[in-house]
Design a protein around this motif. Structure first.
Motif, PDB file in Angstrom:
ATOM      1  N   CYS A   1      -9.809 -35.066 -11.624  1.00  0.00           N
ATOM      2  CA  CYS A   1      -9.150 -34.170 -10.501  1.00  0.00           C
ATOM      3  C   CYS A   1      -7.703 -34.355 -10.582  1.00  0.00           C
TER       4      CYS A   1
ATOM      5  N   HIS B   1      -5.629 -33.894  -8.317  1.00  0.00           N
ATOM      6  CA  HIS B   1      -5.121 -34.344  -6.903  1.00  0.00           C
ATOM      7  C   HIS B   1      -5.016 -35.963  -7.060  1.00  0.00           C
ATOM      8  N   ARG B   2      -6.197 -36.550  -6.776  1.00  0.00           N
ATOM      9  CA  ARG B   2      -6.126 -38.138  -6.867  1.00  0.00           C
ATOM     10  C   ARG B   2      -6.939 -38.731  -7.938  1.00  0.00           C
ATOM     11  N   GLY B   3      -7.247 -37.938  -8.997  1.00  0.00           N
ATOM     12  CA  GLY B   3      -7.950 -38.495 -10.051  1.00  0.00           C
ATOM     13  C   GLY B   3      -9.431 -38.746  -9.987  1.00  0.00           C
ATOM     14  N   ALA B   4     -10.181 -38.289  -9.067  1.00  0.00           N
ATOM     15  CA  ALA B   4     -11.709 -38.510  -8.954  1.00  0.00           C
ATOM     16  C   ALA B   4     -12.148 -37.656 -10.130  1.00  0.00           C
TER      17      ALA B   4
ATOM     18  N   CYS C   1     -14.156 -30.795  -6.620  1.00  0.00           N
ATOM     19  CA  CYS C   1     -13.999 -32.151  -6.483  1.00  0.00           C
ATOM     20  C   CYS C   1     -14.687 -32.631  -5.199  1.00  0.00           C
TER      21      CYS C   1
ATOM     22  N   TYR D   1     -13.677 -35.366  -3.445  1.00  0.00           N
ATOM     23  CA  TYR D   1     -13.045 -36.239  -2.603  1.00  0.00           C
ATOM     24  C   TYR D   1     -12.309 -35.412  -1.637  1.00  0.00           C
ATOM     25  N   HIS D   2     -11.748 -34.288  -1.856  1.00  0.00           N
ATOM     26  CA  HIS D   2     -10.645 -33.423  -0.913  1.00  0.00           C
ATOM     27  C   HIS D   2     -11.094 -32.305  -1.164  1.00  0.00           C
ATOM     28  N   GLY D   3     -11.890 -31.730  -2.212  1.00  0.00           N
ATOM     29  CA  GLY D   3     -12.226 -30.463  -2.251  1.00  0.00           C
ATOM     30  C   GLY D   3     -11.628 -29.273  -3.264  1.00  0.00           C
ATOM     31  N   TRP D   4     -10.557 -29.890  -3.831  1.00  0.00           N
ATOM     32  CA  TRP D   4     -10.033 -29.018  -4.958  1.00  0.00           C
ATOM     33  C   TRP D   4     -11.216 -28.624  -5.895  1.00  0.00           C
TER      34      TRP D   4
HETATM   35 FE1  FES Z   1     -10.092 -34.485  -6.134  1.00  0.00          FE
HETATM   36 FE2  FES Z   1      -8.487 -35.060  -3.780  1.00  0.00          FE
HETATM   37  S1  FES Z   1      -9.103 -36.313  -5.650  1.00  0.00           S
HETATM   38  S2  FES Z   1      -9.543 -33.009  -4.294  1.00  0.00           S
END
Ligand code: FES
Ligand code: FE
Length: 448
Positions: free
Chosen positions: A106, A108-111, A126, A128-131
């Motif tokens: 991702c 955003h934070r890489g998940a 994703c 984690y936060h939903g992107w």
């Molecule tokens: Fe994917 Fe935050 S790490 S939405």
């Protein structure tokens, strides 16, 4: 590391203004660690963490790597997750039915945006936060979108796409290197040998559903090298397995030792070895009953039917290997200097009846599945070599790759350069290619 290694989304735009300092990836000169001409190897190349990191940058990132079989993607949204080096990637079919591959991370934070091994989806969200990302990698949904500054443009934050993707007879390969030569050029004469597995008839091949995965405590090169160059181990390492498979009244060695053959030696690091016998057949397999040998002679020619059609081993540099006799495709995924993850497919001809496909699947499992009678022998050897390789004195003692030194030649029957069946020639070429790549700055290291 410079700005042209900055991650780019599907838009191709750099996604930030960060620049890495050069010292983080100071290259090691490996000139003294491989003597490809003399057949000597320093085993620090199997154990050193800095060398391993350089492999990821200079061997895996620039090379064409096997990803999946086209048969795994039948409709838009079908996906398969795998690795290129240690980079997690998603291979998927987009809405235009184009197969594409993206970094599975991702923005955003890489998940990971896809945690499943394979399946069908409408998008990649994703957890984690939903992107959320579309099948073409575009960022299509961001929770609390209004919280981002005016300059934030979702077009800049799509999934990072693999630079080049191509197929060869159903095999999908990808490379991060936008400047890599075309896949066909990278494979070169190796395709002649690969066709003995992939081109039995016009219908081509398919894979049996599912990929078998297991972990071995050994450096990835030990396996890739063996599949490129090592028929030599068969009689010793697989003695008990050969005994099981030998027909009553015959000695196991009659089946192997007295057969001659050739080894293909490719300067690009590919290699293949195969016995040559005028009556070469898929012995002891249901496939044998089904095989139209005269038609194969017509299509592939005598040299291939009598050689690489049924038996032997092969590696496409750096970490894709196959075994024609059981239809096993495998990747040796690097997982640090001391560990590899083996991923194995069973490949069959589409034209075979279901019962023959099933018989081939079982034959592959029994011999080269994770608990197969041959596979266990090989894994044991690689783990055994690795287990002691960190010893200080041990690690300084060179390894011998001198069998068949000077034997390389054009034999007039098989394309490219070949050596004897028992030879380290393809191994020397494998490590020669490894050394060349390790000592050459990759495209992402060029100054901008
Ligand atoms: Fe994917 Fe935050 S790490 S939405
Ligand atoms: Fe083996």
């Amino acid at each position: 590391m410079t700005s042209n290694m900055a991650p780019r989304g599907r838009s191709g735009q750099p996604a930030g203004a960060l620049t890495r300092p050069q010292g983080l990836a100071r290259p090691v000169d490996v000139s003294g660690l491989v003597d490809a001409a003399g057949g000597l190897l320093d085993r620090i190349i199997f154990t050193d963490p800095q060398i391993y990191q350089q492999e990821l940058r200079r061997v895996f990132a620039p090379s064409w790597l096997f990803l999946a079989h086209t048969d795994q993607f039948k409709k838009p949204g079908d996906f398969f997750t795998t690795y290129m080096g240690e980079d997690a990637v998603i291979v998927t079919m987009d809405r235009t039915r184009t197969i594409r591959a993206f970094l599975n991370s991702c923005r955003h934070r890489g998940a990971r945006v896809c945690r499943a091994d394979f399946g069908t989806t409408r998008n990649f969200t994703c957890t984690y936060h939903g992107w959320s990302y579309d099948l073409d990698g575009a960022l299509i949904s961001v929770p609390n979108r209004t919280g981002y500054p005016d300059g934030f443009d979702t077009a800049d934050w799509g999934l990072v796409e693999v630079a080049q993707l191509d197929t060869y007879r159903g095999l999908i390969f990808g490379t991060w290197n936008p400047q890599a030569p075309p896949l066909r050029e990278a494979l070169g004469a190796m395709t002649w040998y690969m066709d003995a597995l992939l081109d039995h008839d016009d219908e081509g091949t398919e894979v049996v559903a599912g990929v078998q995965k297991w972990v071995l405590e050994g450096n990835w090169k030990l396996a890739a090298e063996q599949f490129a160059t090592d028929w030599y181990h068969v009689n010793m390492s697989h003695a008990s397995a050969l005994m099981v498979l030998t027909p009553a009244g015959k000695r196991p060695k009659d089946e192997i030792v007295h057969r001659t053959g050739r080894q293909y030696v490719d300067p690009k690091g590919h290699g293949a070895g195969f016995p040559v016998h005028p009556k070469n057949r898929f012995d002891a397999q249901p496939v044998h009953e089904w095989t139209d040998y005269p038609a194969l002679h017509e299509r592939l020619g005598a040299a291939r039917v009598q050689g690489p059609l049924t038996n032997g081993h092969a590696t496409v540099f750096p970490n894709f290997s196959y075994l024609p006799v059981v239809g096993s495709l495998r990747i040796w995924h690097p997982k640090g200097p001391d560990r590899m993850e083996v991923w194995a497919w069973t490949i069959v001809d589409k034209s075979w009846p279901e019962e023959v496909k099933e018989a081939q699947r079982l034959y592959n499992l029994r011999t080269f599945g994770p608990s197969g009678i041959f596979e266990q022998d090989d894994g044991e050897n690689w783990s055994e070599v690795q287990a002691i390789a960190h010893g200080f004195v041990t690690n300084r003692v060179a390894l011998n790759y001198q069998m068949g030194l000077g034997s390389e030649r054009e034999d007039g029957r098989h394309p490219g350069t070949t050596s004897e069946l028992y030879s380290d020639a393809a191994g020397r070429a494998f490590y020669g290619r490894w050394q060349q790549l390790m000592n050459t700055p990759a495209w992402h290291e060029e100054q901008t």
